[in-house]
Design an enzyme around this catalytic site. Structure first.
Site, short mmCIF file in Angstrom:
data_model
loop_
_atom_site.label_atom_id
_atom_site.label_comp_id
_atom_site.label_asym_id
_atom_site.label_seq_id
_atom_site.Cartn_x
_atom_site.Cartn_y
_atom_site.Cartn_z
N ALA A 63 42.74 60.40 22.67
CA ALA A 63 42.12 61.72 22.58
C ALA A 63 42.73 62.47 21.39
O ALA A 63 43.76 62.07 20.86
CB ALA A 63 42.40 62.49 23.86
N GLY A 102 41.84 57.64 25.68
CA GLY A 102 40.38 57.82 25.59
C GLY A 102 39.71 56.67 24.85
O GLY A 102 38.55 56.34 25.10
N GLU A 105 39.14 54.08 27.32
CA GLU A 105 38.09 54.56 28.24
C GLU A 105 36.70 54.38 27.63
O GLU A 105 35.74 54.05 28.32
CB GLU A 105 38.35 56.03 28.62
CG GLU A 105 39.55 56.16 29.55
CD GLU A 105 39.89 57.59 29.92
OE1 GLU A 105 39.96 57.88 31.12
OE2 GLU A 105 40.10 58.41 29.01
N GLU A 125 48.49 57.89 29.02
CA GLU A 125 48.45 59.34 29.29
C GLU A 125 49.63 59.84 30.13
O GLU A 125 50.09 60.97 29.96
CB GLU A 125 47.15 59.72 30.04
CG GLU A 125 45.93 59.75 29.17
CD GLU A 125 45.24 58.40 29.02
OE1 GLU A 125 44.10 58.36 28.55
OE2 GLU A 125 45.85 57.37 29.37
#
Length: 698
Positions: A63, A102, A105, A125
């Site tokens: 992210a 992310g 993901e 994370e």
């Protein structure tokens, strides 16, 4: 189409490429670009299959954490992932570099994944006090099963492509990401293979649904070391939702968990620590473009605990070492300890079985200082007295080649003084490693008065190369870490004279999150060291001296502030110590009082913050965050409290200044008076963080 994401068509294959250097982070522009390109590829009747890949050195590495704590920008990552997952045409993630957070993901929302052999995939994370917030905790268990998912999500460490292939996270290892991805899509189309949406595939979590202990045992193993941390437990709960709830409900619960953590003090502290570590690499006052000197071989003087640990750190990074001792006996002992350490790590599976031999081969053990000639960096790790250090540096001048960096591993001594004993003070600096040096991550880099900018840059870059976190500090007694620690030690000792017991003080400090209290730490280091040093300087410390006079030197004698049962390192409170303290206080005419845990915490921590303020005032540290880096990586300060200066801001500087002034008066100790900088910030209602913000603005 977006500037950072583009769609190209290779006959029936659509190639979606993210190109947002340096790490293709999932900024709003990247999310929007992926969404638009996937929609366009789905809408184009000529495109039958889609490859999602990245330009540059890596796949999406996570992210954009600069967006955290700011109002969310559309599109949300989950909306992008739904678009990918619901594509009627196969979408294949083609991964190189790292697919983290992310980024992984995004790959999990694709129908298939391929990766190059060197790729790393992970959901780290938890290291920022968070859990994956875009389906990672729901899709990964369905891809690899709950046990490996718990290991990756609760532990936060990535896995390599080989392990990812073995566990079904990727379908194939390919040569090049874009070409390999394209070839894989063509194969899918030729075989008419059905799309695999992880959200619909519960086959890998079926066993854990039937027997939940598969999941709970994995969680127990991974949370053993998570004392005080919130995120690992929240992340484990989220993986549990994948087993217990339908996909969409699990997704909703995961999001709730993420939003709760992102707003928590712990995650704010952990994200701050992440940026503080990066900030520490920026050296104040060095001309832009200053290049590091080449370092192809290192010489280390001294094969004792520190020298051996430092040598291991270099060999671990593949850098050849000349390890120098004054006698064969000491050299043999040092080499033997390194060999034993590596073999023990290999036996535990921490390094490959052939690593000990390979690493030992990089270390050339020799007798005599004249063997430093081919080293580009010399690190002295000899006895901690100024006379010995000066003698060593004086000798180095004769044998070291021009331009080599000369570093002292001193933890207290004045580097300017040491530099005077050479004809090349511009090459001299401090590299203060922490014990055990092959494990501890911090390296305090001490900039002396005459240290050349390129010597400083060399020390910082080599520290990073050997996986250390460098923090540049100035010359003063004890530098940053030990100078602050001395204030805590002084108060811990005074508390015993007022009625506190070692176990009470240590319990408060460990409850705060430190790995050990000051008295258990003293026992581990050996109380005789401080005793000898006090005697040299003609200083008395009645309680500590009485312990040493009774032969209680700490763990090595089985008795110190605590007693230790044979073969155990666990400190046990000892009534004899209580008696000895009582007798000492009686002899000195001191009255005992009840000391509260709150007072202990304040007197352990606030004087350190106060000393940190003085260190900033004197320019010994360039930024409050550098002080925090020293404490996080050198002294075991709990990561979820962000470092002493960050923590002080959360407590409130006015409160700290007021309490220090109170204790200075109550205990008749002028050293506790608030530092001018602390007083000034407190009076203006400001924080240490405001100093960093002001210097950036300037």
């Amino acid at each position: 189409m977006s500037e950072v994401v583009k769609l190209e068509r290779h006959d029936e294959i659509g190639i979606v490429t993210v190109d947002s250097p340096p790490v293709n982070a999932l900024s709003a522009a990247v999310r929007g670009g992926i969404l638009d390109c996937i929609k366009a590829a789905v809408a184009d009747p000529a495109i039958k299959g889609i490859v999602l890949t990245c330009a540059g050195r890596t796949f999406i590495a996570g992210a954009d954490i600069t967006e955290f704590g700011k109002p969310p920008k559309a599109p949300a990552l989950n909306d992008v992932l739904s678009e990918i997952e619901n594509s009627p045409k196969p979408v294949v993630a083609a991964i190189h570099g790292t697919a983290l957070g992310g980024g992984l993901e995004v790959a999990l929302a694709c129908h298939f994944r391929v990766a190059v052999k060197e790729a790393k995939l992970g959901l780290p994370e938890v290291k920022l006090g968070l859990l994956p917030g875009a389906g990672g905790t729901q899709r990964l268990p369905r891809a690899v099963g709950p046990e490996l998912a718990v290991k990756m999500i609760v532990g936060g460490d990535p896995i390599g492509a080989t392990e990812a292939l073995k566990n079904g996270l990727i379908e194939e290892i390919v040569e090049g990401p874009a070409s390999g991805g394209e070839a894989f899509v063509r194969k899918l189309l030729a075989e008419k293979r059905p799309l695999r949406r992880l959200r619909d595939d519960d086959s890998k979590i079926a066993a854990a649904k039937a027997d939940r202990s598969i999941f709970t045992n994995a969680v127990a193993a991974m949370t053993k070391k998570a004392r005080g941390l919130e995120a690992p437990f929240a992340a484990a709960d989220a993986v549990g939702y994948a087993i217990d709830l339908p996909f969409d409900e699990g997704l909703k619960k995961e999001r709730e968990g993420f939003l709760k953590l992102v707003a928590s003090d712990q995650s704010k502290a952990q994200r701050y620590a992440f940026f503080a570590e990066r900030e520490a690499n920026k050296i104040a006052g060095v001309p832009e473009g200053t290049k590091s000197r080449p370092v192809n071989r290192v010489a280390i003087l001294g094969a004792g605990t520190m020298g051996g640990g430092i040598a291991m750190s270099f060999a671990n990074a593949g850098i050849p070492v000349t390890l120098i001792e004054t006698g064969e006996e000491q050299l043999k002992r040092g080499m033997g300890i390194m060999q034993k350490n590596w073999e023990a790590t290999a036996a535990r599976g921490g390094i490959p079985a052939d690593a000990p031999a390979k690493r030992m081969a990089l270390i050339n053990g020799v007798v005599g200082i004249e063997n430093v000639g081919d080293a580009d960096l010399v690190i002295e790790a000899v006895f901690e007295t100024m006379a010995v250090k000066k003698e060593v540096f004086g000798k180095l001048d004769q044998f070291v080649k021009p331009g080599a960096v000369l570093a002292s591993n001193t933890s207290y001594l004045n580097i300017d003084e040491i530099a005077k004993s050479t004809k090349r003070p511009q090459d001299v600096l401090g590299m203060h490693f922490f014990s055990p040096a092959n494990v501890m991550k911090l390296c305090e880099i001490v900039r002396a008065d005459k240290t050349a900018p390129d010597a400083l840059v060399t020390a910082v870059s080599i520290a990073r190369k050997i996986a250390k976190v460098p923090a540049v500090v100035g010359v003063c007694d004890g530098f940053v870490g030990n100078r602050m620690l001395a204030q805590r030690s002084k108060q811990s000792e005074k508390l015993l004279f007022e009625g506190a017991l070692p176990q009470q003080v240590d319990a408060v400090v460990t409850k705060f999150g430190m790995p050990m209290g000051p008295f258990a730490m003293g026992d581990l280091a050996g109380l005789d060291i401080g005793w000898r040093s006090r005697k040299d300087r003609g200083i008395k410390s009645e309680i500590a001296d009485a312990l040493c006079e009774a032969g209680r030197f700490g763990q090595k004698t089985g008795k110190g502030y605590y007693k230790y049962e044979a073969g155990s390192r666990s400190p046990l409170p000892d009534p004899e110590v209580e008696k000895l303290i009582d007798e000492t206080l009686l002899r000195l005419g001191r009255k005992k009082r009840v000391v509260s845990d709150e007072e202990i915490l304040e007197r352990m921590m606030y004087p350190m913050v106060n000393e940190g303020a003085k260190i900033l005032e004197e320019g010994i540290a360039a930024r409050p965050s550098d002080i925090d880096v020293v404490w996080l990586y050198g002294y075991g300060w709990p990561i979820y409290r962000g470092g002493p200066m960050f923590w002080a801001d959360t407590v409130g500087l006015k409160h700290i200044a007021d309490r220090l002034a109170f204790y200075a008066k109550e205990t008749n100790d002028p050293s506790l008076e608030p530092a001018p900088l602390l007083k000034k910030l407190a009076a203006e209602g400001k924080t240490f963080a405001s100093l960093a913000a002001a210097s950036k603005a300037a």
